[in-house]
Design a protein around this motif. Structure first.
Motif, PDB file in Angstrom:
ATOM      1  N   THR A  25      13.801   3.724   0.333  1.00 50.72           N
ATOM      2  CA  THR A  25      13.784   2.739  -0.749  1.00 50.72           C
ATOM      3  C   THR A  25      12.592   1.817  -0.518  1.00 50.72           C
ATOM      4  OG1 THR A  25      16.192   2.781  -1.017  1.00 50.72           O
ATOM      5  CG2 THR A  25      15.028   0.865  -1.886  1.00 50.72           C
ATOM      6  N   PRO A  44      13.813   4.783  -6.433  1.00 45.19           N
ATOM      7  CA  PRO A  44      14.255   4.158  -5.187  1.00 45.19           C
ATOM      8  C   PRO A  44      13.442   2.906  -4.877  1.00 45.19           C
ATOM      9  CG  PRO A  44      12.843   6.016  -4.697  1.00 45.19           C
ATOM     10  CD  PRO A  44      12.993   5.986  -6.176  1.00 45.19           C
ATOM     11  N   THR A  96      13.574  -1.537  -4.550  1.00 42.91           N
ATOM     12  CA  THR A  96      14.341  -2.778  -4.543  1.00 42.91           C
ATOM     13  C   THR A  96      14.113  -3.492  -5.872  1.00 42.91           C
ATOM     14  OG1 THR A  96      12.534  -4.102  -3.625  1.00 42.91           O
ATOM     15  CG2 THR A  96      13.993  -2.974  -2.047  1.00 42.91           C
TER      16      THR A  96
END
Length: 442
Positions: free
Chosen positions: A224, A188, A190
């Motif tokens: 995230t 999780p 970016t």
């Protein structure tokens, strides 16, 4: 932890470190090191020939040295025996050698893998030579240090050194994908955090998998992580750098050569790498002072005092403020005109001084504090240069035995252009005065 990775393997497998779960089962599964394991790689050629000699695997941590050694044994059908130089002594080596001799009588060859082989002292390294020569073992040693510095010449002469490289970005990405496949879901993160994670691994596959485990065990459900949050949940690895070993010498060499090569950006990068890794800034300051004389010299006479001033500024300010002064010196030296004329002239003068003994300087430039020395001609005929119109007498100062020597050759860069003109001017005056003196004698 959430059920984010509910598709994980069995509980027994989960107890094993991720690096162990993902350990390649064949050489074809090894990530990276294509120069060794690719279709035209060194190890591939060696295996296709049917012969495997003793090897020294040299490279950073987490690049697959242990894994490759184990898979080599599997490929050629040898027993795999592993020891660590950190935990083993002479008694342990004797037991391993005796077992290998016994197994050989049964037709079983032994590949002996020695981790951190550079930790063995010289005598311990010598103990491998007989069993390598009589075929009792095929030695495969692993080291993170330069074998040229750390291993006996006799051991090196009987082994082939193979360099393992840090894993490149695509290699790390592939390893991360394998980890996510095993875990059953993508991390999780970016896209920016994902790249940060790969950068933190610093080319070390084992470290990357350790970072993955940290993320898995700390991430919250439905969370995230961006790059900033990632850095708060994983402990940043220290750069691969040992101030007394190979990493130290590699980076200081890179810094010196980028300054010599007039690349301020690359020079700042390597300077920052060393500072970030914990290098003593005063060591860097001393090296910059050396560069100011060795690589710049009189092409920019301000380089040396500026380098000294940078050192003094650091000593006054301390870290981190003083490091900016050293960075200023790095940029200045990189952009300064370059000349090693003084450096090469000094080396030539030292070489001549060592090879020609102790010839007496001309008596004309020797003091004569006693009547006897005056009678011997000491100081006789000396011309005080300031009494001449050009403040230059043109007298010969080299020992008569040597004759005039020519060491210093200024370059046509920076301030040395002016020095070249001065030398040419004095050489012309010297020749004119020598010609005039000869005419008077005649």
């Amino acid at each position: 932890m959430s059920d984010l990775f509910a598709a994980n393997p069995s509980e027994t497998d989960k107890a094993r470190p991720l690096a162990d779960q993902l350990r390649p089962r064949t050489l074809d599964e090894v990530i990276g090191q294509t120069h060794l394991l690719g279709s035209d790689g060194t190890l591939t050629r060696m295996l296709s020939s049917g012969r495997l000699g003793s090897l020294i695997l040299w490279g950073p941590p987490g690049t697959g040295k242990t894994t490759v050694a184990r898979l080599l044994a599997d490929r050629i059908g040898y027993r795999f025996e592993q020891i660590s130089a950190i935990f083993s002594g002479v008694a342990d080596l004797k037991k391993v050698f005796e077992k290998a001799r016994f197994e050989r009588l049964s037709g079983h060859r032994t590949l002996l893998f020695v981790d951190e082989i550079h930790r063995f002292n010289r005598a311990q390294q010598d103990s491998f030579l007989p069993v390598m020569e009589d075929g009792t073992v095929v030695l495969v040693g692993a080291t993170t240090e330069n074998p040229s510095f750390e291993l006996n010449a006799a051991l090196l002469s009987r082994s082939q050194v193979l360099r393992f490289e840090s894993l490149a970005q695509p290699d790390l990405e592939l390893l991360l994908e394998r980890a996510e496949t095993l875990l059953g879901s993508a991390l999780p993160l970016t896209s920016e955090a994902r790249q940060t994670l790969l950068s933190l691994a610093d080319g070390d596959g084992r470290a990357l998998l350790g970072l993955v485990e940290e993320v898995v065990t700390t991430v919250r459900e439905n969370e995230t992580l961006d790059a900033s949050n990632l850095l708060t949940v994983v402990q940043r690895r220290a750069p691969i750098y040992d101030k007394a070993q190979d990493g130290h010498y590699n980076l200081i060499s890179a810094l010196h050569k980028t300054i010599r090569g007039s690349d301020p950006d690359a020079a700042l990068y390597y300077f920052a790498r060393m500072i970030d890794a914990g290098e003593d800034p005063l060591f860097l300051a001393r090296r910059l002072i050396r560069m100011a004389s060795e690589d710049i010299g009189n092409a920019d006479p301000q380089a040396l005092p500026l380098a000294i001033a940078g050192r003094d500024a650091y000593q006054m300010l301390g870290s981190p403020e003083g490091e900016l002064s050293l960075a200023q010196v790095v940029v200045y030296l990189a952009l300064a005109p370059k000349s090693n004329a003084v450096y090469t002239a000094f080396k030539a003068a030292i070489s001549l001084a060592k090879s020609t003994g102790s010839p007496m300087p001309p008596k004309v430039i020797l003091n004569a504090p006693t009547k006897m020395m005056k009678g011997e001609g000491y100081g006789s005929g000396y011309i005080y240069d300031h009494d001449t119109p050009e403040a230059f007498s043109g007298q010969e100062y080299f020992p008569e035995k040597l004759g005039r020597q020519d060491f210093y050759h200024p370059v046509e860069r920076g301030f040395e252009r002016d020095l070249r003109k001065r030398m040419d001017y004095f050489a012309r005056l010297r020749a004119e005065k020598a010609s005039s003196a000869k005419d008077l004698e005649e």
